[in-house]
Enzyme design. Structure first.
Site, PDB file in Angstrom:
ATOM      1  N   HIS A  59      48.644  -8.066 -10.643  1.00 38.07           N
ATOM      2  CA  HIS A  59      48.188  -7.069  -9.670  1.00 38.07           C
ATOM      3  C   HIS A  59      46.763  -7.376  -9.206  1.00 38.07           C
ATOM      4  O   HIS A  59      45.962  -7.933  -9.952  1.00 38.07           O
ATOM      5  CB  HIS A  59      48.241  -5.672 -10.300  1.00 38.07           C
ATOM      6  N   ASN A  60      46.468  -7.045  -7.968  1.00 35.41           N
ATOM      7  CA  ASN A  60      45.116  -7.164  -7.419  1.00 35.41           C
ATOM      8  C   ASN A  60      44.577  -8.591  -7.452  1.00 35.41           C
ATOM      9  O   ASN A  60      43.377  -8.811  -7.576  1.00 35.41           O
ATOM     10  CB  ASN A  60      44.164  -6.210  -8.160  1.00 35.41           C
TER      11      ASN A  60
END
Length: 120
Positions: free
Chosen positions: A19-20
């Site tokens: 994620h991210n």
């Protein structure tokens, strides 16, 4: 935040992108590469098979990471990086890894001893 894979990125099979994460333009990752969350990968990088980037790290543009390397700190300068250590039984591996960390200082001490005047 969103995970962003920029234009021209090439991903082989079994890639894990957390994620991210941001992967810069024209970066290539071979099979089984893993990038943990919130890492930033620059443009025009390559990652050999099984390489790993730990979370919250930054890898500069133009970095080339060898297969099976674990990136444990941010890399801020372009170049080729390798972090493999030959396989061994765990006890020997730990001794060798500890010795390797001291190798540079031992080399400097040896050079100083070699330069010192002889006491004969």
């Amino acid at each position: 935040d969103d995970t962003v894979i920029e234009d021209g990125v090439k991903l082989d099979n079994l890639i894990q992108i957390g994620h991210n994460v941001r992967v810069g333009k024209h970066t290539a990752m071979a099979g089984c590469v893993g990038v943990a969350g919130s890492a930033t990968i620059g443009a025009r990088c390559t990652f050999g098979g099984g390489a790993i980037v730990l979370g919250h790290l930054t890898v500069a543009d133009g970095v080339h990471v060898s297969a099976a390397t674990v990136v444990t700190r941010s890399i801020r300068k372009a170049g080729q990086y390798t972090g493999m250590f030959p396989i061994d039984d765990n006890a020997n591996w730990e001794k060798n890894a500890a010795t390797l960390k001291q190798l540079h200082s031992l080399r400097e001490r040896l050079k100083a001893l070699e330069k010192a005047p002889s006491k004969q």
